[in-house]
Design an enzyme around this catalytic site. Structure first.
Site, PDB file in Angstrom:
ATOM      1  N   CYS A   7       0.836  -1.193   0.000  1.00 45.80           N
ATOM      2  CA  CYS A   7       0.000   0.000   0.000  1.00 45.80           C
ATOM      3  C   CYS A   7       0.868   1.238   0.000  1.00 45.80           C
ATOM      4  CB  CYS A   7      -0.897   0.037   1.240  1.00 45.80           C
ATOM      5  SG  CYS A   7      -2.075  -1.318   1.323  1.00 45.80           S
ATOM      6  N   GLY A  44       0.031  -0.060  -5.031  1.00 42.92           N
ATOM      7  CA  GLY A  44      -1.253  -0.721  -4.830  1.00 42.92           C
ATOM      8  C   GLY A  44      -2.225  -0.334  -5.924  1.00 42.92           C
ATOM      9  N   ASN A  86      -0.216   1.524   5.710  1.00 47.99           N
ATOM     10  CA  ASN A  86       0.660   0.702   4.873  1.00 47.99           C
ATOM     11  C   ASN A  86       1.393  -0.269   5.794  1.00 47.99           C
ATOM     12  OD1 ASN A  86       3.780   1.349   3.071  1.00 47.99           O
ATOM     13  ND2 ASN A  86       2.452  -0.438   3.047  1.00 47.99           N
ATOM     14  N   GLY A  87       1.209  -1.577   5.542  1.00 45.72           N
ATOM     15  CA  GLY A  87       1.895  -2.586   6.360  1.00 45.72           C
ATOM     16  C   GLY A  87       0.921  -3.655   6.808  1.00 45.72           C
ATOM     17  N   TYR A 107      12.928  -4.009  -5.061  1.00 48.12           N
ATOM     18  CA  TYR A 107      11.874  -4.115  -6.060  1.00 48.12           C
ATOM     19  C   TYR A 107      10.724  -3.113  -5.912  1.00 48.12           C
ATOM     20  CZ  TYR A 107       7.829  -6.171  -8.486  1.00 48.12           C
ATOM     21  OH  TYR A 107       6.728  -6.365  -9.271  1.00 48.12           O
TER      22      TYR A 107
END
Ligand code: SF4
Length: 462
Positions: A8, A36, A110-111, A250
């Site tokens: 996210c 996302g 996010n996470g 990445y």
């Protein structure tokens, strides 16, 4: 790269003088789209009311109308989502907005919370009601249950109960809040421009709004921005530093800075480290990246090895994502539609093919086949990451262990399976040395040393 889900991205703005914040949030989220693609949304204050727009789908179709509308606002947050925990439906789209005993709160996360199952189970037993299945909703419940009234205290109370990864943006009353977990799994940045304060997962979203000063939100830092300025607090609990090394390999955009490091520079060094690992062991004529994720390490590899670099694989930017195709034949066709080997570049050559990492191996097998069809004399696959063998509990969607090719086969057998003449993975030691991160990074998907094992509730494990 194949088969790893992005997670996210979050964004937020506090502006002392009203600006068209929904439009700015649209630009920021557009820059974070790579983090996302399943749903997106924004929430903002306007004339004292809170408004929101969120939906399943990409940022441009969902939010681009805000580029032509005017919504004067001083406070707003946004979110792009890939569902690593909970489903992908609208109920889990963020920002989540609630009214509770602490007034109105909006949240973007996010996470993944690795003890989320346990906390959810406890709260449910005590009568809490959850609307969605994402663990982000837990945070709002924990905030509401804190007996404290001061904002920084009830936030600390709630967040101290969490284990795992959380980079958060929040709106509370007239304040913008940014928090990063004490391990610092996911990146989070603050930007400063013309008295306004911005928050973003990556610096690319800040730079989308033009040049501005910026700094990292430190691991364990709680930042509150309101009319009185910026206030920085420390979360009460400590945890070993565990920045996600895959952000550098990445996930993050190459023009971003994360963890105080240029992503482009880090990926170049990974390629150089791969070349050093091969030194004296590999004769090749050309270095070819798998676009886009292999491009920067391939530049580093070619430079260090003294082998020419060229784009022996051309990418169509109009092809969709291959992994959503239902059958093997369709997936193969999708890769063929997306990537084309350039026989002018690879014909008759000994090719070093560089990719960022290997997950299932299916896409690599097809790409090696494309290079051979185009006349490559030999194909040597090199990966800018160690072998992926373990799941991630901190916000990255890694397939089940039995689907990971490195859990089924040794490297020589993997080479045979994908049709390559040889295959080599960057060792973890070289990876950490290349990013200067001995001790500060999570490498659990490579070595299985998870900083926080998952904790599920009794009902889920029964
Ligand atoms: S397990 Fe892997 S993907 Fe997950 S946080 Fe750690 S390094 Fe990142």
């Amino acid at each position: 790269m194949e088969g790893l889900g992005h997670h996210c991205g979050v964004a937020g703005i506090f502006a002392p003088k009203a600006q068209n914040l929904p439009e700015l949030l649209f630009y920021m989220l557009f820059s974070l789209q790579h983090r996302g693609q399943e749903s997106c949304g924004i929430a903002w204050e306007e004339d004292g009311s809170w408004r929101s727009k969120k939906d399943v789908g990409m940022v441009a179709p969902t939010l681009s109308a805000f580029a032509g509308e005017h919504h004067p606002s001083r406070l707003g947050i946004g979110h792009v989502r890939y569902s690593t925990a909970g489903g992908s439906g609208i109920a889990n789209a963020q920002p989540l907005i609630v009214s509770c005993n602490k007034d109105r709160i909006a949240l973007g996360h996010n996470g993944n919370i690795s003890n989320g199952g346990l906390l959810r189970s406890h709260l449910t037993e005590q009568g809490s009601i959850f609307q969605g299945t994402a663990d982000s909703e837990l945070i709002l419940h924990l905030i509401s249950r804190s007996p404290a009234q001061r904002r920084e205290v009830f936030l600390s109370d709630a967040l101290a109960q969490l284990e795992g990864a959380f980079s958060l943006v929040m709106m509370h009353e007239n304040a913008l809040i940014a928090v990063r977990d004490p391990s610092g799994f996911r990146p989070l940045y603050l930007g400063f421009k013309d008295d306004a304060v911005f928050v973003a997962s990556e610096t690319c979203a800040l730079h989308a709004l033009g040049p501005m000063d910026y700094r990292e939100v430190e691991p364990g830092e709680l930042v509150i921005v309101d009319e009185d300025g910026l206030h920085s607090y420390r979360l009460p609990h400590r945890a070993p530093p565990s920045k996600c090394v895959f952000e550098l390999i990445y996930f993050a955009r190459p023009d971003s800075e994360i963890f105080g490091e240029s992503v482009h520079a880090a990926r170049t060094r990974l390629g150089e480290a791969l070349a050093e690992q091969d030194e004296g062991n590999l004769d090749a004529d050309i270095v070819v990246p798998v676009p886009d994720s292999g491009t920067i390490p391939a530049i580093g590899y070619a430079r260090r090895a003294g082998i020419p670099f060229d784009f022996g694989l051309a990418r169509s930017h109009y092809a969709g994502r291959s992994f959503i195709m239902p059958t093997k034949g369709q997936r193969e066709l999708a890769v063929r539609l997306k990537l084309h080997a350039v026989s002018h570049v690879v014909g008759g050559k000994r090719v070093v093919m560089i990719d960022d990492s290997l997950v299932r191996g299916t896409t690599s097998r097809i790409i090696v086949g494309l290079l051979r069809e185009a006349g490559a004399k030999s194909v040597h696959v090199r990966l800018a990451a160690p072998e992926i063998k373990w799941p991630c509990y901190y916000g990255i969607d890694i397939p089940d262990r039995d689907q990971l090719i490195s859990n089924r086969l040794e490297p020589d057998d993997i080479a045979r399976e994908v049709g390559a003449d040889s295959i080599r993975f960057l060792t973890q030691d070289r990876l950490l040395k290349a990013i200067g991160g001995e001790g500060g990074y999570c490498c659990a998907c490579f070595d299985g040393k998870h900083p926080f094992p998952p904790k599920t509730g009794r009902k889920e494990t029964a």
